[in-house]
Design an enzyme around this catalytic site. Structure first.
Site, PDB file in Angstrom:
ATOM      1  N   HIS A 219       0.832  -1.205   0.000  1.00  0.00           N
ATOM      2  CA  HIS A 219       0.000   0.000   0.000  1.00  0.00           C
ATOM      3  C   HIS A 219       0.871   1.261   0.000  1.00  0.00           C
ATOM      4  O   HIS A 219       0.719   2.140  -0.852  1.00  0.00           O
ATOM      5  CB  HIS A 219      -0.917   0.000   1.232  1.00  0.00           C
ATOM      6  CG  HIS A 219      -1.702   1.265   1.404  1.00  0.00           C
ATOM      7  ND1 HIS A 219      -3.008   1.389   0.989  1.00  0.00           N
ATOM      8  CD2 HIS A 219      -1.369   2.475   1.918  1.00  0.00           C
ATOM      9  CE1 HIS A 219      -3.435   2.619   1.235  1.00  0.00           C
ATOM     10  NE2 HIS A 219      -2.451   3.296   1.812  1.00  0.00           N
ATOM     11  N   GLU A 220       1.788   1.336   0.947  1.00  0.00           N
ATOM     12  CA  GLU A 220       2.612   2.541   1.053  1.00  0.00           C
ATOM     13  C   GLU A 220       3.470   2.725  -0.191  1.00  0.00           C
ATOM     14  O   GLU A 220       3.748   3.838  -0.613  1.00  0.00           O
ATOM     15  CB  GLU A 220       3.471   2.510   2.319  1.00  0.00           C
ATOM     16  CG  GLU A 220       2.676   2.560   3.626  1.00  0.00           C
ATOM     17  CD  GLU A 220       1.680   3.716   3.699  1.00  0.00           C
ATOM     18  OE1 GLU A 220       1.964   4.785   3.123  1.00  0.00           O
ATOM     19  OE2 GLU A 220       0.613   3.530   4.321  1.00  0.00           O
TER      20      GLU A 220
ATOM     21  N   HIS B  66       1.739   4.692  -2.825  1.00  0.00           N
ATOM     22  CA  HIS B  66       1.920   6.142  -2.669  1.00  0.00           C
ATOM     23  C   HIS B  66       3.298   6.544  -3.212  1.00  0.00           C
ATOM     24  O   HIS B  66       3.447   7.583  -3.858  1.00  0.00           O
ATOM     25  CB  HIS B  66       1.873   6.546  -1.191  1.00  0.00           C
ATOM     26  CG  HIS B  66       0.514   6.476  -0.556  1.00  0.00           C
ATOM     27  ND1 HIS B  66      -0.559   7.169  -1.030  1.00  0.00           N
ATOM     28  CD2 HIS B  66       0.076   5.812   0.550  1.00  0.00           C
ATOM     29  CE1 HIS B  66      -1.618   6.937  -0.233  1.00  0.00           C
ATOM     30  NE2 HIS B  66      -1.251   6.112   0.721  1.00  0.00           N
TER      31      HIS B  66
ATOM     32  N   HIS C  23       3.327   6.951  -6.863  1.00  0.00           N
ATOM     33  CA  HIS C  23       2.630   8.184  -7.237  1.00  0.00           C
ATOM     34  C   HIS C  23       3.605   9.368  -7.139  1.00  0.00           C
ATOM     35  O   HIS C  23       3.597  10.273  -7.974  1.00  0.00           O
ATOM     36  CB  HIS C  23       1.440   8.381  -6.285  1.00  0.00           C
ATOM     37  CG  HIS C  23       0.329   9.223  -6.818  1.00  0.00           C
ATOM     38  ND1 HIS C  23      -0.775   9.529  -6.056  1.00  0.00           N
ATOM     39  CD2 HIS C  23       0.137   9.838  -7.993  1.00  0.00           C
ATOM     40  CE1 HIS C  23      -1.599  10.292  -6.768  1.00  0.00           C
ATOM     41  NE2 HIS C  23      -1.063  10.492  -7.943  1.00  0.00           N
TER      42      HIS C  23
HETATM   43 ZN   LIG Z   1      -2.409   5.351   2.325  1.00  0.00          ZN
END
Ligand SMILES: [Zn+2]
Length: 656
Positions: free
Chosen positions: A446-447, A450, A453
């Protein structure tokens, strides 16, 4: 004092902050010089005799405040991950000053008058110009002098209270920790875990994690110890109830000043949701089915336990039911989830397959702590992309949870490539390899979503770089990246036994997948309860005060139809850092809002053959590389080829 390292750009690769040279006494002078420098720059922009243009106004503002930007980026990153008493003191002192500084820019009348006159034809410039206009209006640029004065006072007090909330919460993780003297009370934990909790004075201390349902609750066999741990968790930092009520009242007053009926209405106006009604319509579709699912789960747990369960029994018996129903044993998986392998052969591997990027550790580049590692990321053709910094371990001086932030923002304006960091809170073993839980593996993916991105950002201006998108959009790319955790080709590549190198047995993989929908009622209810609690605090009418915050909390959950005694909110008011110290006020709904886009996107990847370079390139080009430089929902439509609907989300959570 030697030259302050914040006064000039770092000469390290990618302008990685020179952590080895930074000392606590550098921060305050750098903040002070940075604010003074930026105010002088802003005065020059506002007082210019030239007619206002995009370049001499908006781009000039983007170019301003470089010292302050460098200082604040490093300071707040270190304050979250590796704080000290000294840093906490500086934070208290500097937070209200920074608020005053930002107000001094956004409430500068000559500057605002010039911004209103700027015109541009370029799409990227128009989008940024509109952002600036919104920022200024939302910050009170159009208010009268006395109104602006009140606004400044409100902002300063809110910033002070928010720091106080965060600091008392950090103290509570150790002060409210579970302390036992007899290791028998820790029955259910393995020996290594017990050893890691042992203190010099012979006691055993289990610190609290940031949410309600402490992981220990699923393992500890002693029911009374579970009760104690649970009560410590929900009762921590009791002084924060009063702070929260005060903050909610101040936010309502500020919203009214700015022309909005509530803080919630003010917050969503510049999000992709836009209106309070849109958020409530979405939440309304979820509450009923989620509670019904949780009630069904509770029946199964009571049957397993043989008695009516209490909230502190839920994780323990749900683990038992999970084992009975799916023969799923979380502990049996951990040997297949060794930290380094999970990253190199899992997280990085999936990114290479999708985007062609590669990773090389740079031991010559350091962080602010010995456990921090730095990786150079290169594009498929070998050209440099940026740095990825990883800080995986929990420390008593690190805030709870997991998060990503930028250490350097990508922008063509400054010719800078991105430096991004991921923070996790994995318990560091006393010795030997770090074996992760399945949840921790998901968090790592998940991290890293980011991080991608941030790393793929290809924009002109720092204001819209990487993850600088609305809060109810920012969780979307990171959630999409979680789809690769159990993707067969990825899982087979990283889930190998740390001693033997054997792949995770197929039946364990099958069980992992079968068990994924398990306990979704609980998870959805605890999340929605926190969301609706956030919502209730921020729908207070201006002038309305809350004298008994605990009673308010209970009544709010009751009114929202989500008061379920066995499943409390994931965060109660007193430790809801997201909304009282983390920028998510009236924004906790964002996770499920983003999940609508996420579920749609996962469906798209599956329809198009999954883990391929072509799919990765499409997602990167249309979405990840755009940062906040275009309308986020337009970027989504360009990627998906249609508007998002709620169907895929309901199906995924078993709520249809
Ligand atoms: Zn998050």
């Amino acid at each position: 004092m030697a030259e302050n390292p914040f006064f000039a750009p770092s000469d390290l690769p990618y302008e990685l902050p020179p952590f080895a040279a930074i000392r606590e006494e550098h921060y305050l002078p750098a903040f002070e010089r940075g604010m003074a420098e930026q105010l002088a720059e802003v005065e020059a922009i506002a007082g210019s005799s030239e007619p206002p243009t995009f370049d001499n106004t908006i781009a000039a503002l983007e170019r301003s405040g470089r010292i302050l930007d460098r200082t604040a980026t490093v300071f707040f990153s270190v304050a979250a991950s590796n704080t000290t008493d000294g840093i906490m003191e500086i934070e208290k002192q500097i937070s209200p000053q920074l608020t005053r500084h930002s107000d001094a820019i956004r409430l500068n009348r000559p500057l605002w008058a010039r911004i209103k006159q700027v015109a541009t034809e370029d799409p990227e410039e128009s989008w940024l110009l509109e952002k600036y206009r919104q920022d200024f209006i939302r910050a009170g640029a159009d208010l009268s002098e006395p109104e602006q004065e009140r606004l400044r006072a409100l902002n300063e007090e809110l910033s002070r209270l928010s720091t106080e909330f965060a600091q008392s919460l950090l103290k509570a993780t150790t002060e409210s920790a579970l302390v036992v003297t007899d290791p028998k009370e820790l029955d259910g934990f393995d020996e290594a875990k017990i050893a890691s909790l042992r203190q010099d004075d012979g006691t055993y201390v289990l610190p609290l994690l940031n949410f309600t349902a402490q992981p220990g609750l699923s393992q500890l066999t002693d029911r009374d110890v579970r009760r104690r741990l649970y009560e410590l968790s929900v009762g921590r930092a009791p002084g924060n109830f009063t702070l929260a009520a005060r903050m909610a009242a101040l936010r309502a007053e500020r919203a009214q000043l700015l022309g909005f009926p509530t803080h919630a209405a003010y917050t969503v106006a510049d999000q992709t949701a836009k209106t309070v009604e849109a958020v409530e319509e979405m939440l309304g579709q979820l509450v009923g089915p989620a509670v019904r699912n949780a009630e069904k789960e509770a029946e199964a747990l009571a049957e397993q336990a043989g008695f009516p369960i209490e909230p502190w029994d839920w994780p323990y018996y749900s683990e038992k039911v999970r084992q009975a129903r799916y023969e799923f044993d979380g502990a049996a998986m951990r040997p297949y989830f060794e930290l380094n392998r999970v990253y190199r052969d899992g997280v990085f591997f999936a990114a290479t397959k999708l985007y062609g990027i590669t990773f090389a550790e740079r031991p010559d580049l350091g962080g602010y702590h010995e456990d921090v590692s730095v990786f150079e990321v290169s594009d498929e053709d070998g050209s440099p992309l940026g740095l990825f910094v990883l800080d995986p371990y929990a420390r008593p001086n690190k805030r709870g949870g997991a998060w990503m932030n930028n250490l350097v923002d990508q922008s063509f304006l400054f010719g800078l490539k991105p430096v991004v960091i991921n923070n996790l809170n994995v318990t560091k073993p006393a010795s030997g390899p770090t074996l992760l839980t399945y949840d921790e593996v998901s968090t790592a993916f998940h991290e890293f979503g980011h991080a991608l991105h941030g790393l793929f950002s290809q924009v002109r201006f720092p204001r819209v770089s990487g993850t600088s998108v609305p809060r109810d959009f920012v969780e979307y790319p990171s959630q999409v990246n979680e789809m690769w955790v159990t993707w067969p080709e990825v899982l087979a590549n990283y889930a190998k036994h740390y001693e033997t190198g054997e792949p995770m047995p197929a039946e364990l993989v099958a069980k992992l997948e079968a068990a994924e929908k398990f306990n979704q009622g609980f998870q959805t209810v605890e999340y929605l309860a926190a969301t609706l609690l956030d919502w209730a605090w921020h729908k207070l009418a201006p002038g309305e005060t809350v004298d008994d915050p605990e009673a308010f909390e209970a009544a709010a959950l009751e009114a929202a139809g989500i008061a379920f005694a066995l499943v409390r909110p994931r965060y109660r008011t007193n430790y809801f850092a997201h909304i009282f110290s983390g920028g998510y006020a009236a924004g906790y709904y964002s996770y499920i809002w983003s999940e609508v886009l996420d579920a749609e996107s996962v469906e798209w990847f599956k329809e198009n053959g999954g883990l391929t370079r072509a799919n990765g390139d499409h997602f990167r080009r249309e979405l990840l590389s755009r940062g906040g430089s275009i309308d986020p929902l337009t970027a989504f439509r360009n990627f998906r080829g249609r508007e998002a609907g709620i169907g895929p989300l309901l199906a995924r959570r078993g709520l249809v």
